[in-house]
Design an enzyme around this catalytic site. Structure first.
Site, PDB file in Angstrom:
ATOM      1  N   SER A 140       0.935  -1.217  -0.060  1.00 38.92           N
ATOM      2  CA  SER A 140      -0.021  -0.040   0.096  1.00 38.92           C
ATOM      3  C   SER A 140       1.018   1.330  -0.163  1.00 38.92           C
ATOM      4  O   SER A 140       2.002   1.208   0.513  1.00 38.92           O
ATOM      5  CB  SER A 140      -0.689  -0.109   1.282  1.00 38.92           C
ATOM      6  OG  SER A 140      -1.497   1.356   1.433  1.00 38.92           O
ATOM      7  N   TYR A 153      -1.285  -0.490  10.309  1.00 38.25           N
ATOM      8  CA  TYR A 153      -1.390  -0.820   8.933  1.00 38.25           C
ATOM      9  C   TYR A 153      -0.139  -0.445   7.962  1.00 38.25           C
ATOM     10  O   TYR A 153       0.206  -1.117   7.328  1.00 38.25           O
ATOM     11  CB  TYR A 153      -2.487   0.075   8.215  1.00 38.25           C
ATOM     12  CG  TYR A 153      -3.003  -0.312   6.932  1.00 38.25           C
ATOM     13  CD1 TYR A 153      -3.664  -1.442   6.482  1.00 38.25           C
ATOM     14  CD2 TYR A 153      -2.446   0.686   5.897  1.00 38.25           C
ATOM     15  CE1 TYR A 153      -3.995  -1.587   5.153  1.00 38.25           C
ATOM     16  CE2 TYR A 153      -2.785   0.408   4.493  1.00 38.25           C
ATOM     17  CZ  TYR A 153      -3.619  -0.762   4.199  1.00 38.25           C
ATOM     18  OH  TYR A 153      -3.932  -0.995   2.843  1.00 38.25           O
TER      19      TYR A 153
END
Length: 278
Positions: A140, A153
């Protein structure tokens, strides 16, 4: 003839979003696909839509026996494993660092980083013996820039990128390639999860996310799951046979930052127009 004819792929998190789009594109290009997820209803539907080119297996990617079984199932059912796509994900809760619980940290690392490790570990055993294979890890922009995801995350996605590089170095001599794809803002259900929406709201939220992302990235539209699937399919194919240890960023230019000169020019024109009409 498809570029993936005769190949077999295993996709984690294949029930929706990027995973479902990847399963569909790999099958369209000729691959046989093992769809894995914990959402049995959606996962079964994805596999059924692909016909006899696909099968579904319930797989909790945080559990080592489940991942080992998924790799074994792909080999048993289809005779080989050419590609694994470690895609399963979660966003988790947005909290200040001091308010982030150990449980939230561990849950993010289990789904995002541990799962990529387990998928790489068990696929590598098969691929090393075969003498070929492609491992694709989905990271990501939160793993390469701050501010695009919760602390756990982002840290877990950064770990995925380092795992990609270290595994690529180890496995290169066996002609096993390991690469990453890094999405930017993509209109998927997982974004709705990250915003705290309930399951019943998620499908409707995808269109809202799509609208919101139009002004979020330099290319003025949301990323779509198929945008990411295209990059994954390239890395799964022999077209990328000499590519390993790389990270393909598919983000519509998001990580390029804001374009100050163009913003300045736009504001200057607006000011000039206001003056002229006064």
């Amino acid at each position: 003839m498809g570029v993936l004819d005769g190949k077999t792929a295993l996709v984690t998190g294949g029930a929706s979003g990027i995973g479902a789009a990847t399963c569909a594109l790999l099958a369209e290009r000729g691959a046989r696909v093992l769809v894995t997820d914990i959402d049995d209803t959606r996962g079964t539907a994805v596999a059924a839509a692909l016909g006899d080119r696909a099968a579904y297996l319930h797989t909790d990617v945080t559990k080592e026996p489940d991942v080992a079984d998924a790799v074994a199932e792909a080999v048993t059912r289809f005779g080989r494993l050419d590609c694994i796509v470690n895609n399963a994900g979660r966003v988790g809760a947005w909290t200040y660092l001091e308010d982030t619980s150990v449980e939230e940290w561990d849950a993010s690392f289990a789904v995002l980083a541990r799962s990529a490790f387990l998928g790489t570990k068990y696929a590598a055993r098969v691929m090393r013996e075969q003498g070929f294979g492609s491992i694709v890890n989905v990271s990501s922009v939160a793993g390469i820039r701050t501010g695009f995801g919760p602390h756990p995350y982002g840290a877990a996605k950064a770990a995925v990128l380092q795992l990609t590089r270290s595994a690529a170095r180890e496995l290169a001599e066996f002609t096993v390639r390991v690469n990453a794809v890094t999405p930017g803002g993509v209109a998927t259900r997982i974004v709705g999860h990250g915003a705290g929406l309930e399951d019943a709201e998620l499908d409707a939220s995808v269109d809202a996310v799509r609208q919101g992302l139009r002004s979020f990235q330099p290319i003025p539209r949301a990323g779509e799951p198929d945008d990411i699937a295209q990059a994954i399919a390239h890395l799964a194919s022999d077209d990328s046979a000499f590519v390993t240890g790389q990270n393909i960023v598919v983000d519509g230019g998001l990580t390029l930052g804001k374009s100050w000169p163009s913003n300045y020019a736009r504001e200057a024109r607006a000011a000039s127009n206001r003056t002229a009409s006064a």
